[in-house]
Design a protein around this motif. Structure first.
Motif, PDB file in Angstrom:
ATOM      1  N   VAL A 190       0.790  -0.805   0.273  1.00  0.00           N
ATOM      2  CA  VAL A 190      -0.356   0.102  -0.487  1.00  0.00           C
ATOM      3  C   VAL A 190       1.033   0.956  -0.285  1.00  0.00           C
ATOM      4  O   VAL A 190       1.765   1.065   0.804  1.00  0.00           O
ATOM      5  N   GLN A 191       0.716   2.610  -1.101  1.00  0.00           N
ATOM      6  CA  GLN A 191       1.792   3.357  -1.084  1.00  0.00           C
ATOM      7  C   GLN A 191       0.475   4.809  -0.896  1.00  0.00           C
ATOM      8  O   GLN A 191      -0.791   4.571  -1.535  1.00  0.00           O
ATOM      9  N   LEU A 192       1.056   5.504  -0.084  1.00  0.00           N
ATOM     10  CA  LEU A 192       0.193   6.964   0.171  1.00  0.00           C
ATOM     11  C   LEU A 192       0.849   7.944  -0.809  1.00  0.00           C
ATOM     12  O   LEU A 192       2.267   8.160   0.052  1.00  0.00           O
ATOM     13  N   GLN A 193       0.185   8.979  -0.912  1.00  0.00           N
ATOM     14  CA  GLN A 193       0.759   9.874  -2.060  1.00  0.00           C
ATOM     15  C   GLN A 193       0.371  11.482  -1.704  1.00  0.00           C
ATOM     16  O   GLN A 193      -0.818  11.233  -2.089  1.00  0.00           O
ATOM     17  N   ALA A 194       0.943  12.169  -1.252  1.00  0.00           N
ATOM     18  CA  ALA A 194       0.108  13.025  -0.357  1.00  0.00           C
ATOM     19  C   ALA A 194       0.737  14.784  -1.680  1.00  0.00           C
ATOM     20  O   ALA A 194       2.303  14.195  -1.319  1.00  0.00           O
ATOM     21  N   PHE A 195       0.101  15.270  -1.374  1.00  0.00           N
ATOM     22  CA  PHE A 195       1.338  16.992  -2.390  1.00  0.00           C
ATOM     23  C   PHE A 195      -0.563  17.852  -2.534  1.00  0.00           C
ATOM     24  O   PHE A 195      -1.475  17.812  -1.804  1.00  0.00           O
ATOM     25  N   GLY A 196       0.111  18.510  -2.837  1.00  0.00           N
ATOM     26  CA  GLY A 196      -1.088  19.932  -2.351  1.00  0.00           C
ATOM     27  C   GLY A 196      -0.674  21.054  -1.947  1.00  0.00           C
ATOM     28  O   GLY A 196      -1.125  21.926  -2.379  1.00  0.00           O
ATOM     29  N   GLY A 197       1.151  20.941  -1.202  1.00  0.00           N
ATOM     30  CA  GLY A 197       0.649  21.162  -0.228  1.00  0.00           C
ATOM     31  C   GLY A 197       1.989  22.707  -0.810  1.00  0.00           C
ATOM     32  O   GLY A 197       2.073  22.777  -2.226  1.00  0.00           O
ATOM     33  N   GLY A 198       2.011  23.968  -0.028  1.00  0.00           N
ATOM     34  CA  GLY A 198       2.840  25.118  -0.668  1.00  0.00           C
ATOM     35  C   GLY A 198       2.919  25.727   0.036  1.00  0.00           C
ATOM     36  O   GLY A 198       1.967  26.525   1.669  1.00  0.00           O
ATOM     37  N   LEU A 199       2.881  27.622  -0.185  1.00  0.00           N
ATOM     38  CA  LEU A 199       3.613  28.451   0.827  1.00  0.00           C
ATOM     39  C   LEU A 199       1.574  29.871   0.632  1.00  0.00           C
ATOM     40  O   LEU A 199       1.864  29.917  -0.704  1.00  0.00           O
ATOM     41  N   VAL A 200       1.094  29.945   1.428  1.00  0.00           N
ATOM     42  CA  VAL A 200      -0.158  30.644   0.998  1.00  0.00           C
ATOM     43  C   VAL A 200       0.007  31.816   2.105  1.00  0.00           C
ATOM     44  O   VAL A 200       0.780  31.664   3.038  1.00  0.00           O
ATOM     45  N   GLN A 201      -1.147  32.693   1.949  1.00  0.00           N
ATOM     46  CA  GLN A 201      -1.129  34.004   3.047  1.00  0.00           C
ATOM     47  C   GLN A 201      -2.437  33.139   4.017  1.00  0.00           C
ATOM     48  O   GLN A 201      -3.279  32.882   4.319  1.00  0.00           O
ATOM     49  N   ALA A 202      -2.381  33.856   4.856  1.00  0.00           N
ATOM     50  CA  ALA A 202      -3.511  33.812   6.214  1.00  0.00           C
ATOM     51  C   ALA A 202      -4.923  34.121   5.537  1.00  0.00           C
ATOM     52  O   ALA A 202      -4.881  35.088   4.598  1.00  0.00           O
ATOM     53  N   GLY A 203      -5.395  33.349   5.869  1.00  0.00           N
ATOM     54  CA  GLY A 203      -6.907  33.757   5.815  1.00  0.00           C
ATOM     55  C   GLY A 203      -7.572  33.162   4.436  1.00  0.00           C
ATOM     56  O   GLY A 203      -7.954  32.755   3.533  1.00  0.00           O
ATOM     57  N   ASP A 204      -6.281  32.209   3.824  1.00  0.00           N
ATOM     58  CA  ASP A 204      -6.482  31.256   2.760  1.00  0.00           C
ATOM     59  C   ASP A 204      -6.855  30.518   2.392  1.00  0.00           C
ATOM     60  O   ASP A 204      -7.031  29.704   3.609  1.00  0.00           O
ATOM     61  N   SER A 205      -7.414  29.407   1.184  1.00  0.00           N
ATOM     62  CA  SER A 205      -8.060  28.180   1.300  1.00  0.00           C
ATOM     63  C   SER A 205      -7.065  27.586   0.851  1.00  0.00           C
ATOM     64  O   SER A 205      -6.324  27.934  -0.207  1.00  0.00           O
ATOM     65  N   LEU A 206      -6.694  26.134   0.699  1.00  0.00           N
ATOM     66  CA  LEU A 206      -5.474  25.400  -0.044  1.00  0.00           C
ATOM     67  C   LEU A 206      -6.869  24.124   0.562  1.00  0.00           C
ATOM     68  O   LEU A 206      -7.029  23.535   1.465  1.00  0.00           O
ATOM     69  N   ILE A 207      -6.336  23.121  -0.293  1.00  0.00           N
ATOM     70  CA  ILE A 207      -6.514  21.352  -0.601  1.00  0.00           C
ATOM     71  C   ILE A 207      -5.437  20.676  -0.971  1.00  0.00           C
ATOM     72  O   ILE A 207      -4.697  21.041  -1.397  1.00  0.00           O
ATOM     73  N   VAL A 208      -5.360  19.645   0.000  1.00  0.00           N
ATOM     74  CA  VAL A 208      -4.195  18.407  -0.045  1.00  0.00           C
ATOM     75  C   VAL A 208      -4.188  17.809  -0.470  1.00  0.00           C
ATOM     76  O   VAL A 208      -5.506  17.478   0.086  1.00  0.00           O
ATOM     77  N   SER A 209      -4.452  16.753  -1.166  1.00  0.00           N
ATOM     78  CA  SER A 209      -4.763  15.884  -1.324  1.00  0.00           C
ATOM     79  C   SER A 209      -3.952  14.519  -1.091  1.00  0.00           C
ATOM     80  O   SER A 209      -2.874  14.895  -0.895  1.00  0.00           O
ATOM     81  N   CYS A 210      -4.523  13.115  -1.296  1.00  0.00           N
ATOM     82  CA  CYS A 210      -3.605  12.029  -1.286  1.00  0.00           C
ATOM     83  C   CYS A 210      -3.902  10.654  -1.493  1.00  0.00           C
ATOM     84  O   CYS A 210      -4.731  10.057  -1.475  1.00  0.00           O
ATOM     85  N   ILE A 211      -2.993  10.119  -2.489  1.00  0.00           N
ATOM     86  CA  ILE A 211      -3.661   9.192  -3.865  1.00  0.00           C
ATOM     87  C   ILE A 211      -3.106   7.665  -3.309  1.00  0.00           C
ATOM     88  O   ILE A 211      -2.155   8.025  -1.972  1.00  0.00           O
ATOM     89  N   VAL A 212      -4.030   6.270  -2.928  1.00  0.00           N
ATOM     90  CA  VAL A 212      -4.359   5.858  -2.416  1.00  0.00           C
ATOM     91  C   VAL A 212      -3.514   4.593  -3.490  1.00  0.00           C
ATOM     92  O   VAL A 212      -4.430   3.857  -4.232  1.00  0.00           O
ATOM     93  N   SER A 213      -2.509   3.221  -3.489  1.00  0.00           N
ATOM     94  CA  SER A 213      -2.346   2.593  -4.157  1.00  0.00           C
ATOM     95  C   SER A 213      -2.250   1.282  -3.668  1.00  0.00           C
ATOM     96  O   SER A 213      -1.563   1.274  -2.526  1.00  0.00           O
ATOM     97  N   GLY A 214      -2.040   0.383  -4.512  1.00  0.00           N
ATOM     98  CA  GLY A 214      -1.812  -1.006  -4.221  1.00  0.00           C
ATOM     99  C   GLY A 214      -2.651  -1.847  -2.961  1.00  0.00           C
ATOM    100  O   GLY A 214      -2.876  -3.357  -3.029  1.00  0.00           O
TER     101      GLY A 214
END
Length: 126
Positions: free
Chosen positions: A1-25
């Motif tokens: 089983v492998q999990l790969q997270a992505f979608g992080g980054g640099l944002v400003q206070a008050g912003d929104s962000l979505i991080v995701s994780c794909i699972v395989s195996g």
């Protein structure tokens, strides 16, 4: 089983962000999925979790209720974490984790999760 997270980054206070994780195996719908985070110099902590199969139940750290939303798309083998009104104190590496759903259901502690992704870094500037 492998999990790969992505979608992080640099944002400003008050912003929104979505991080995701794909699972395989292994069949994704069989897993309870969780998000944890680790801020610099701090221990890893629970963020949110979602039940297996349909994902009809969700759980959140008390301090994050109302700002963060966990969801899953079984067709895409992906779990998401929607983060709104981000604050500098949300700065951390965010990890996705999986545990078998038939093995007792949703848990909020690190040791109850068997599989972990590598983490994606979220930095919130003030």
């Amino acid at each position: 089983v492998q999990l790969q997270a992505f979608g992080g980054g640099l944002v400003q206070a008050g912003d929104s962000l979505i991080v995701s994780c794909i699972v395989s195996g292994s069949p994704f719908s069989s897993f309870v999925m969780g998000w944890f985070r680790q801020a610099p110099g701090k221990e890893r902590e629970f963020v949110a979790a979602i039940s297996w199969s349909s994902g009809s139940s969700t759980y959140y750290a008390d301090s994050l209720k109302g700002r963060f939303t966990i969801s899953r798309d079984n067709a895409k083998n992906t779990v998401y974490l929607q983060m709104n009104s981000l604050k500098p104190e949300d700065t951390a590496v965010y990890y996705c984790a999986a545990r078998w759903g038939h093995d007792g259901g949703v848990r909020v502690t690190l040791n109850d999760y068997r599989y972990w992704g590598q983490g994606t870094e979220v930095t919130v500037s003030s």
